[in-house]
Design a protein around this motif. Structure first.
Motif, short mmCIF file in Angstrom:
data_model
loop_
_atom_site.label_atom_id
_atom_site.label_comp_id
_atom_site.label_asym_id
_atom_site.label_seq_id
_atom_site.Cartn_x
_atom_site.Cartn_y
_atom_site.Cartn_z
N GLY A 180 -50.05 48.72 23.22
CA GLY A 180 -50.51 50.10 23.11
C GLY A 180 -49.65 51.06 23.90
O GLY A 180 -49.26 52.13 23.40
N VAL A 181 -49.32 50.68 25.13
CA VAL A 181 -48.49 51.54 25.97
C VAL A 181 -47.07 51.63 25.41
O VAL A 181 -46.46 52.71 25.39
CB VAL A 181 -48.48 51.00 27.42
N ALA A 182 -46.52 50.51 24.95
CA ALA A 182 -45.15 50.52 24.42
C ALA A 182 -45.04 51.42 23.19
O ALA A 182 -44.07 52.18 23.06
CB ALA A 182 -44.72 49.10 24.07
N ALA A 183 -46.02 51.35 22.30
CA ALA A 183 -45.99 52.22 21.11
C ALA A 183 -46.03 53.68 21.51
O ALA A 183 -45.29 54.52 20.97
CB ALA A 183 -47.15 51.87 20.19
N SER A 184 -46.88 54.00 22.48
CA SER A 184 -47.01 55.40 22.91
C SER A 184 -45.74 55.89 23.58
O SER A 184 -45.25 56.99 23.30
CB SER A 184 -48.20 55.54 23.87
N MET A 185 -45.18 55.09 24.48
CA MET A 185 -44.02 55.54 25.23
C MET A 185 -42.75 55.56 24.39
O MET A 185 -41.85 56.37 24.63
CB MET A 185 -43.83 54.66 26.47
N LEU A 199 -46.32 60.31 17.17
CA LEU A 199 -46.87 60.33 18.53
C LEU A 199 -48.39 60.28 18.50
O LEU A 199 -49.01 59.55 19.29
CB LEU A 199 -46.39 61.58 19.26
N LEU A 200 -49.00 61.03 17.60
CA LEU A 200 -50.46 61.02 17.50
C LEU A 200 -50.97 59.64 17.07
O LEU A 200 -51.98 59.15 17.59
CB LEU A 200 -50.92 62.09 16.51
N VAL A 201 -50.28 59.01 16.14
CA VAL A 201 -50.68 57.67 15.69
C VAL A 201 -50.57 56.67 16.83
O VAL A 201 -51.46 55.83 17.04
CB VAL A 201 -49.82 57.23 14.49
N LEU A 241 -50.69 57.30 20.06
CA LEU A 241 -51.75 57.56 21.04
C LEU A 241 -53.09 57.02 20.53
O LEU A 241 -53.90 56.51 21.32
CB LEU A 241 -51.84 59.06 21.33
N GLY A 242 -53.32 57.14 19.23
CA GLY A 242 -54.54 56.58 18.64
C GLY A 242 -54.58 55.07 18.80
O GLY A 242 -55.64 54.49 19.11
N LEU A 243 -53.43 54.42 18.61
CA LEU A 243 -53.36 52.97 18.81
C LEU A 243 -53.66 52.61 20.25
O LEU A 243 -54.37 51.62 20.52
CB LEU A 243 -51.97 52.47 18.42
N LEU A 244 -53.16 53.40 21.20
CA LEU A 244 -53.43 53.13 22.61
C LEU A 244 -54.93 53.25 22.90
O LEU A 244 -55.50 52.43 23.64
CB LEU A 244 -52.64 54.11 23.49
N VAL A 245 -55.58 54.25 22.32
CA VAL A 245 -57.02 54.42 22.53
C VAL A 245 -57.77 53.20 22.00
O VAL A 245 -58.70 52.68 22.65
CB VAL A 245 -57.51 55.71 21.85
N VAL A 246 -57.39 52.72 20.82
CA VAL A 246 -58.03 51.53 20.25
C VAL A 246 -57.85 50.33 21.17
O VAL A 246 -58.79 49.56 21.42
CB VAL A 246 -57.48 51.24 18.85
N CYS A 247 -56.64 50.16 21.68
CA CYS A 247 -56.36 49.05 22.60
C CYS A 247 -57.20 49.16 23.86
O CYS A 247 -57.71 48.15 24.38
CB CYS A 247 -54.88 49.02 22.95
N LEU A 248 -57.38 50.38 24.36
CA LEU A 248 -58.17 50.57 25.57
C LEU A 248 -59.64 50.28 25.32
O LEU A 248 -60.33 49.71 26.18
CB LEU A 248 -57.99 52.00 26.10
N VAL A 249 -60.14 50.70 24.17
CA VAL A 249 -61.54 50.42 23.83
C VAL A 249 -61.77 48.91 23.75
O VAL A 249 -62.77 48.38 24.27
CB VAL A 249 -61.93 51.11 22.51
N ASN A 250 -60.85 48.22 23.11
CA ASN A 250 -60.96 46.76 23.02
C ASN A 250 -60.88 46.11 24.41
O ASN A 250 -61.64 45.18 24.72
CB ASN A 250 -59.86 46.19 22.13
#
Length: 439
Positions: free
Chosen positions: A30-35, A314-316, A318-327
């Motif tokens: 999640g972090v790698a995709a966002s950064m 970037l928005l996608v 960040l959305g992936l990071l949110v999903v990873c954090l929820v999990n």
């Protein structure tokens, strides 16, 4: 106490290696995709000259009329005709200013046996260099007198200097440009601002190759150094060749002006208004004055320099990071509540809720740190692979540097701590008496 909590956290993570690996992978990806996407977005949306961009302006003037191409926003074209650019130069209403056009002439090396090659650059006025604060390695810009006298002088880039003169101080030496000799007066240091704010209309904002040759605008025009940039015409020139282009209504000349305060900006707007009205009275324009004056940030925005797909990516991410954090939060909740017996025993023995918070947030922080280390490696791989989905000129701007590395680690640890707040809160709220009684 921190060392004690770290030891407890490591023991807990070792007891459930599979769950720990799953959480580390989720955070890392999640972090790698966002950064990775942020590294691209940062490169394309940055201010190329932040200490001065609010004082550099691009004037636009409608030389064709509002109905030529049916522009619904009545927006003037993004360049000037040669006639208007020369009038702006002559009137000189800015502190610093320059007309600009793209050149791509051939350079003939002085060493025998070497073949001529083409070099990209711009024809500009002397005031261009202090205006954009171009850094010099040797020498400097030519003078205003050189502009007026159409002197055969040139400023070259560091790569061209290396190719022609082995990187030595070449000020005073000559180069052959399109069969004519030019005296080198300055050598630029490594300079390739991104976005290329002084030539958005031709580059779209980005160019991997730096400009390697600058000639005086007046000399380039007199010598017939052709325009190699975009040329837009409402109607074909009446005369052929480069001279016909100069006398036509085609737009191909860029322009930039430095205006240091609000009074200067207001005065320049009035000048553009009055100039347009003068052209109207002279019969050249038969429409109301239509002009724009934008500083560099507004100019970049109006030209849509930041690609829309970069923003979406970037928005996608960040959305992936949110999903990873929820999990991750759900996994932490299950992991912490499964240790309810341990928690209530500690509480019954006198441990405060703060101690429970410290213990489990330390554990979450270690997961985030491990995910951040994984994210660093994946971010490096991701920046190398952005060229598969983005244009080369943009993809090559994505770089892994120290600020990005630190931000990746901080985001991984910080986001995991945020994800661990609710599970830790639930764990700390367990009632020792009820839990012991049920057991």
């Amino acid at each position: 106490m921190l060392g004690y909590y770290v030891e407890l956290a490591l023991r807990s993570l070792k007891r459930s290696r599979g769950l720990t690996a799953l959480m580390v992978l989720a955070i890392g990806f999640g972090v790698a995709a966002s950064m990775t996407t942020y590294s691209v977005f940062r490169a394309v949306s940055g201010d190329p000259i932040p200490w001065k961009s609010s004082r550099l302006f691009v004037p636009q003037l409608d030389a064709w009329g509002p109905s030529t191409f049916g522009n619904p926003n009545n927006e003037p074209v993004d360049a000037l005709t040669y006639t208007d650019a020369m009038a702006f130069v002559r009137d000189h209403r800015a502190k610093l200013q320059s007309a600009i056009y793209v050149i791509y002439p051939s350079v003939v090396p002085s060493r025998p046996g070497e073949h001529p090659f083409n070099v990209g650059g711009h024809a500009v006025y002397a005031e261009f260099f202090p205006m954009v604060e171009a850094p010099f390695k040797f020498g400097g810009a030519w003078s205003d007198d050189d502009d007026r006298q159409r002197s055969a002088v040139a400023v070259i880039g560091s790569k061209l200097n290396q190719k022609l003169f082995g990187g030595e101080n070449s000020v005073g030496r000559s180069i052959d440009v399109d069969g004519k000799s030019y005296r080198v007066v300055g050598v630029l240091d490594n300079w390739n601002p991104q976005p290329r704010f002084y030539d958005i209309q031709n580059t779209g904002g980005f160019s991997v190759a730096p400009d390697e040759l600058f000639l005086p605008f007046t000399r380039a025009i007199e010598s017939g150094v052709a325009n190699d940039g975009n040329t837009n015409c409402a109607k074909p020139p009446k005369e052929p060749g480069f001279v016909g282009l100069q006398r036509s209504s085609c737009v191909w000349v860029g322009y930039m002006a430095q205006l240091d305060d609000a009074t200067a900006v207001a005065a320049y707007r009035s000048y553009l208004e009055n100039y347009a009205r003068e052209q109207q009275k002279a019969g050249r324009f038969n429409w109301a004055p239509n002009y724009r004056l934008r500083d560099i940030p507004a100019w970049l925005e109006s030209q849509q320099v930041v690609p829309s797909d970069t923003k979406v990516s970037l928005l996608v991410a960040l959305g992936l990071l949110v999903v990873c954090l929820v999990n991750t939060s759900g996994l932490l909740l299950a992991k912490f509540l499964r240790r309810s017996g341990e928690i209530v025993v500690r509480r019954a023995l006198g441990a405060a809720r703060f101690a429970i918070y410290a213990q489990f947030l330390t554990e979450a922080g270690l997961i985030g740190l491990a995910g951040g280390v994984l994210g660093l490696a994946l971010t490096g791989v991701g920046t190398l692979g952005v060229g598969l989905v983005l244009p080369r000129d943009i993809a090559e701007l994505a770089k892994v540097d120290l600020p990005l590395l630190l931000m990746t680690l901080a985001m991984a640890v910080g986001s995991t701590l945020v994800a661990g707040i609710y599970p830790t809160f639930r764990a700390a709220r367990l009632q020792p008496a009820l839990q012991l009684k049920s057991n």
